[in-house]
Scaffold this motif. Structure first.
Motif, short mmCIF file in Angstrom:
data_model
loop_
_atom_site.label_atom_id
_atom_site.label_comp_id
_atom_site.label_asym_id
_atom_site.label_seq_id
_atom_site.Cartn_x
_atom_site.Cartn_y
_atom_site.Cartn_z
N SER A 38 46.78 27.72 42.01
CA SER A 38 46.36 28.87 41.22
C SER A 38 45.63 28.45 39.95
O SER A 38 44.62 29.05 39.57
CB SER A 38 47.58 29.73 40.86
OG SER A 38 48.17 30.28 42.03
N LEU A 50 41.59 33.43 42.44
CA LEU A 50 42.96 33.39 41.94
C LEU A 50 43.77 34.55 42.51
O LEU A 50 44.92 34.38 42.91
CB LEU A 50 42.95 33.46 40.41
CG LEU A 50 44.33 33.60 39.72
CD1 LEU A 50 45.24 32.43 40.08
CD2 LEU A 50 44.16 33.71 38.20
N GLY A 54 47.08 33.89 44.70
CA GLY A 54 48.33 34.38 44.12
C GLY A 54 48.95 35.53 44.86
O GLY A 54 50.17 35.61 45.02
N ALA A 275 49.35 37.41 39.82
CA ALA A 275 49.51 36.07 40.40
C ALA A 275 49.94 35.06 39.34
O ALA A 275 50.82 34.23 39.58
CB ALA A 275 48.18 35.63 41.03
#
Length: 380
Positions: A38, A50, A54, A275
């Motif tokens: 991430s 991302l 996530g 995330a």
């Protein structure tokens, strides 16, 4: 036998504390190589990537949760026989666990790769994130055998009181994962598929190391490959004990999938912020999981040795440890939350959503910690 810890005598707090420390550090490395994806993707690819990486977490936990609960059951069964000093049944339980790990890992690979796309659509994943999410999930689940196999084989070591070797394996896997993340994502510009490949390669390394160790260890839990099979009565014992924990894991994960579906409707920035928060949450809960596993091993050994008074005392001591830790960690997160979220992305929209999640959840961590913890020890 070297590397093993018998907990049927002595201070309960010391046993739990010193057994949990390597688990905490090991889990820290485990979470670190999950989080590296991430951080590197968020900083070098973008917020949509991302979000894809996530937001896959709840779905992964949903599909893996049942088997991780079964791993808990295996650890309880092995620790009980170990506490009772029943060498033959320790060996049968260990070989049944390894056989189940291999079968369930292959099963999870097929299910994850086939149904990932359909579940992501059901979760309302936005079009701009969908392609990367499918790529990441399918690549991740291609390595399910390594993930499930590592966790179950590590459970064997933990059940006999050896929490140090898994720490070493996770440290190695963490370094491998971060190095490959940088190579695949930053140098070769492979995006989310590079992050997923780095993860499954590092998981393969840790699985090979733990299985290699079990085949060479000097102890009752030594694995002889030709003896790996389902021994009569042992799988049912493992499932009977582990199934409630597995179902609990799935229920919690399913609720997280529902929450993630709602977050998806707000777009990629909300998904990326969530995330980032989830990765922080993963780090924060590590000591709770480690104390839980230490208590499960402690209770299993003492139950096998028929020292039921120590099992009861273990419950109160370990709950006190969990509550004390979560109260402290929640305070730190509330104070420094904005700086921690910023590690994943400097985008102000991502920071906004990440802080919204953190500030709503941090005050309740002690309740979440105890709720996660109790079923583990009651499984004994």
């Amino acid at each position: 036998m070297k590397g093993q810890r018998l907990m049927t005598g002595g201070s309960i707090f010391k046993h739990l504390f010193f057994f949990a420390i390597p688990l905490v550090i090991g889990n820290l490395f485990h979470q670190l190589y999950n989080t590296a994806d991430s951080i590197i993707v968020g900083n070098f690819v973008g917020s949509e990537a991302l979000a894809a990486v996530g937001s896959s977490g709840p779905l992964i936990n949903l599909l893996v949760g049942l088997f991780m609960g079964t791993a808990t059951g295996a650890g309880v069964v092995i620790s009980q026989y170990f506490g009772a000093k029943d060498r033959d049944n320790v060996s049968k339980a260990v070989h049944t666990t390894v056989a189940f790990a291999l079968v369930s890992g292959i099963f999870l690979t097929v299910v994850g790769m086939v149904f990932s796309s359909a579940i992501l659509k059901w979760m309302g994943t936005p079009p701009e994130v969908m392609e990367n999410s499918v790529i990441y999930l399918r690549t991740y689940f291609a390595g399910s055998l390594f993930s499930v196999g590592y966790n179950m084989c590590t459970g064997v070591l933990n059940a006999v009181g050896d929490s140090r070797k898994p720490l070493y394996f996770l440290a190695i896997a963490s370094v491998v994962n971060i190095a490959l993340d940088l190579l695949f994502v930053v140098v070769f510009h492979m995006g989310v598929i590079g992050a997923a490949l780095a993860t499954i390669i590092s998981q393969a390394v840790s699985f090979v190391l733990v299985l290699w160790t079990l085949t060479r260890v000097d102890g009752w839990h030594k694995v002889v490959l030709k003896k790996v099979k389902f021994y009569k009565g042992f799988l049912s014992k493992i499932v009977k004990i582990g199934l409630p924990t597995g179902i609990q894991n799935m229920v919690v994960s399913f609720s997280n999938v529902i929450v993630q579906s709602s977050i998806n409707s707000f777009g990629s920035y909300a998904m990326a912020g969530c995330a980032a928060y989830n990765k922080i949450d993963g780090f924060n809960i590590l000591p709770v999981q480690s104390i839980s596993l230490a208590a499960t091993t402690f209770a299993g050994q003492n139950f096998g040795a028929k020292k039921y008074d120590r099992v009861k005392k273990c419950l109160f001591v370990s709950v006190a440890m969990v509550v004390g830790y979560t109260a402290f960690s929640s305070t730190l997160l509330i104070i420094f939350g904005n700086n921690i979220i910023g590690i994943f992305s400097s985008d102000p929209n991502v920071l906004k959503y990440g802080m919204m999640m953190l500030m709503h959840m941090a005050p309740f961590y002690f309740m979440v910690g105890v709720a996660m913890y109790l079923p583990e020890i009651f499984a004994v």
